[in-house]
Design a protein around this motif. Structure first.
Motif, short mmCIF file in Angstrom:
data_model
loop_
_atom_site.label_atom_id
_atom_site.label_comp_id
_atom_site.label_asym_id
_atom_site.label_seq_id
_atom_site.Cartn_x
_atom_site.Cartn_y
_atom_site.Cartn_z
N ASP A 193 0.88 -1.36 0.05
CA ASP A 193 0.04 0.06 0.15
C ASP A 193 0.72 1.31 0.09
OD1 ASP A 193 0.72 -0.41 3.21
OD2 ASP A 193 -0.32 1.42 3.12
N VAL A 194 0.26 2.30 -0.50
CA VAL A 194 0.77 3.50 -0.58
C VAL A 194 -0.19 4.50 0.27
CG1 VAL A 194 1.66 5.64 -1.76
CG2 VAL A 194 2.20 3.43 -3.00
N ALA A 195 0.50 5.01 1.36
CA ALA A 195 -0.50 5.72 2.50
C ALA A 195 -1.53 6.65 1.71
CB ALA A 195 0.48 6.14 3.42
N ALA A 196 -2.56 6.66 2.49
CA ALA A 196 -3.30 7.81 2.03
C ALA A 196 -3.29 8.94 2.59
CB ALA A 196 -4.88 7.20 2.17
N ARG A 197 -2.38 9.80 2.34
CA ARG A 197 -1.86 10.87 3.15
C ARG A 197 -2.87 12.04 3.46
NH1 ARG A 197 3.53 10.87 4.16
NH2 ARG A 197 3.49 13.37 4.48
N VAL A 198 -3.79 12.20 2.31
CA VAL A 198 -4.57 13.15 2.49
C VAL A 198 -5.76 12.93 3.38
CG1 VAL A 198 -6.33 14.45 0.87
CG2 VAL A 198 -4.43 13.70 -0.17
N GLY A 222 5.22 7.30 -0.96
CA GLY A 222 4.60 7.96 -2.02
C GLY A 222 4.82 7.28 -3.47
N GLN A 223 4.98 8.15 -4.40
CA GLN A 223 5.16 7.66 -5.67
C GLN A 223 6.39 7.13 -5.72
OE1 GLN A 223 2.95 7.81 -8.60
NE2 GLN A 223 4.66 6.60 -9.49
N GLU A 224 7.52 7.50 -4.89
CA GLU A 224 8.75 7.08 -4.97
C GLU A 224 8.74 5.38 -4.45
OE1 GLU A 224 10.59 9.15 -1.91
OE2 GLU A 224 12.21 9.74 -3.11
N ILE A 225 7.77 5.21 -4.04
CA ILE A 225 7.53 3.39 -3.59
C ILE A 225 7.39 2.47 -5.13
CG2 ILE A 225 6.21 1.48 -2.59
CD1 ILE A 225 5.84 3.70 -0.23
N LEU A 226 6.41 3.01 -5.69
CA LEU A 226 5.80 2.66 -7.03
C LEU A 226 7.13 2.62 -8.07
CD1 LEU A 226 2.37 4.20 -7.28
CD2 LEU A 226 3.14 2.07 -6.07
N ASN A 227 7.79 3.69 -8.02
CA ASN A 227 8.99 4.07 -8.79
C ASN A 227 10.08 2.65 -8.79
OD1 ASN A 227 7.57 6.22 -10.17
ND2 ASN A 227 8.97 7.69 -8.83
N LEU A 228 10.42 2.69 -7.15
CA LEU A 228 11.34 1.61 -6.97
C LEU A 228 11.00 0.46 -7.32
CD1 LEU A 228 12.88 1.56 -3.37
CD2 LEU A 228 12.11 -0.35 -4.49
N THR A 237 -0.01 -5.48 -11.67
CA THR A 237 -1.25 -6.46 -12.16
C THR A 237 -2.71 -5.74 -11.56
OG1 THR A 237 0.07 -8.16 -11.56
CG2 THR A 237 -2.11 -8.73 -11.75
N ALA A 238 -2.59 -5.07 -10.64
CA ALA A 238 -3.87 -4.48 -10.10
C ALA A 238 -3.64 -3.41 -9.13
CB ALA A 238 -4.86 -5.72 -9.70
N SER A 239 -4.73 -2.49 -9.04
CA SER A 239 -4.47 -1.44 -8.17
C SER A 239 -6.02 -0.95 -7.86
CB SER A 239 -3.54 -0.25 -8.68
OG SER A 239 -4.25 0.25 -9.67
N ARG A 240 -5.95 -0.50 -6.55
CA ARG A 240 -7.38 0.19 -6.06
C ARG A 240 -6.95 1.45 -5.38
NH1 ARG A 240 -11.40 -4.22 -3.75
NH2 ARG A 240 -12.47 -2.19 -3.28
N THR A 241 -7.62 2.40 -5.26
CA THR A 241 -7.46 3.67 -4.59
C THR A 241 -8.59 3.87 -3.80
OG1 THR A 241 -7.21 5.94 -4.38
CG2 THR A 241 -8.57 5.31 -6.21
N TYR A 242 -8.71 4.30 -2.38
CA TYR A 242 -9.70 4.47 -1.74
C TYR A 242 -9.99 5.74 -0.89
CZ TYR A 242 -6.35 3.26 1.86
OH TYR A 242 -5.06 3.38 2.70
N THR A 243 -9.06 6.78 -1.32
CA THR A 243 -9.03 8.06 -0.70
C THR A 243 -10.52 8.65 -0.72
OG1 THR A 243 -6.93 8.25 -0.82
CG2 THR A 243 -8.16 10.12 -0.68
N ASN A 244 -11.12 8.96 -2.17
CA ASN A 244 -12.27 9.38 -2.39
C ASN A 244 -13.44 8.72 -1.53
OD1 ASN A 244 -11.08 11.47 -3.69
ND2 ASN A 244 -11.47 10.48 -5.64
N GLU A 245 -13.60 7.26 -1.61
CA GLU A 245 -14.35 6.48 -1.10
C GLU A 245 -14.34 6.95 0.64
OE1 GLU A 245 -15.63 1.92 0.10
OE2 GLU A 245 -14.10 2.33 -1.47
N ASP A 267 -2.99 13.34 -9.29
CA ASP A 267 -1.82 12.45 -9.24
C ASP A 267 -1.65 11.92 -7.91
OD1 ASP A 267 -1.57 14.76 -7.60
OD2 ASP A 267 0.55 15.31 -8.60
N ASP A 268 -2.52 11.86 -6.88
CA ASP A 268 -2.56 11.05 -5.77
C ASP A 268 -2.16 9.66 -6.03
OD1 ASP A 268 -2.59 10.34 -3.18
OD2 ASP A 268 -4.81 9.93 -3.09
N PRO A 269 -1.09 9.34 -5.38
CA PRO A 269 -0.49 7.80 -5.74
C PRO A 269 -1.19 6.77 -4.81
CG PRO A 269 1.24 8.90 -4.62
CD PRO A 269 -0.01 9.86 -4.82
#
Length: 278
Positions: A193-198, A222-228, A237-245, A267-269
């Motif tokens: 997971d990438v933390a939902a900082r907002v 943040g995005q650095e994790i995904l870049n690494l 393979t798959a991704s889901r965001t949950y900030t707006n929910e 651009d929220d990762p």
């Protein structure tokens, strides 16, 4: 913060807070996640920490959503990809072997500091997991101990799960997680997971230093994790965001945002990601 309040003293305290967040949601009739073991795992200290460090209402939403999304993506990955071994790094007080309908033959390996594993073993001594539970005490920043974990995972198709962990690891350890599992074991999937900082900015009570002091100074976030992860050869393979929910649930519960009220920036990762090793 007054000196009489419960304070974060060690990184393991964060798993007490997380369990308290699951307990808060479990107690609600409209709770995002149901975990009957969370309250006793969190204990009085976890409940006190959750009240001191976070706004409990927001914390329940953040923890509950992250937990539910990982639950769903994990069970889907196990079924779709024939996963036979799950290694959960920084397992803390995770309860998925008891909560989820996992295949009984699945090997589930919990990895954490010995004190937290011992505590969890005592609290859950009378509970029966639904799969083959194993525990390995290890400091993930210690290369020898970390590599022994992956060797113990064996050659069967496997997945590593790092929920809420990477913020507490130095960059060098996160880099190692991107290379060692595939070299030393049959692990070919990584659920992270990438933390939902907002969302989290609304959960903090202005005492963020308590948590910040146990996070790694040179962490990847943040995005650095995904870049690494991409840079080291993994494919998404798959991704889901949950900030707006999360913001929608908060609004439905009448919670007032102390920071951003959403929606998340384009651009929220933040979110949950499943990677595979080709």
């Amino acid at each position: 913060m007054s000196s009489g309040k419960t304070r974060v003293e060690h990184v393991s305290d964060t798993c007490l807070i997380t369990a308290a967040g699951r307990a808060l949601e479990t107690a609600r009739p409209d709770g995002i996640v149901h975990d009957s073991l969370a309250e006793k795992l969190a204990g009085a200290r976890g409940a006190a920490l959750a009240q001191t460090v976070y706004s409990p209402e927001w914390m329940g939403i953040v923890v509950g959503l992250r937990c539910r999304v990982i639950d769903e993506m994990l069970t889907q990955a196990i079924a779709a990809h024939g996963i036979q071994v799950v290694v959960i790094l920084g397992a803390g007080l995770d309860t998925r072997p008891w909560r989820l309908d996992l295949p009984p033959q699945l090997r589930w390996i919990e990895v954490d500091f010995p004190d937290i594993l011992d505590y969890k073993s005592r609290v859950l001594a009378s509970e029966r997991p639904k799969c083959r539970l194993e525990r390995i005490a290890a400091d993930l920043t210690n290369a020898i101990e970390r590599q022994a974990v992956f060797a113990a995972a064996g050659t069967q198709p496997g997945l590593i799960l790092t929920e809420g962990l990477l913020l507490y690891l130095p960059r060098s350890t996160t880099e190692a997680l991107a290379t060692e599992p595939v070299r030393l074991s049959g692990i070919r999937y990584w659920l992270l997971d990438v933390a939902a900082r907002v969302l989290m900015r609304n959960a903090h009570r202005g005492v963020f230093d308590d948590v910040e002091k146990v996070r790694a100074k040179d962490r990847v976030e943040g995005q650095e994790i995904l870049n690494l992860v991409h840079r080291n050869g993994w494919s998404l393979t798959a991704s889901r965001t949950y900030t707006n929910e999360g913001f929608a649930i908060a609004a439905s519960r009448g919670l007032e945002a102390t920071d951003s009220a959403g929606p998340a920036p384009a651009d929220d990762p933040s979110g949950v990601y499943l990677f595979d090793w080709p």
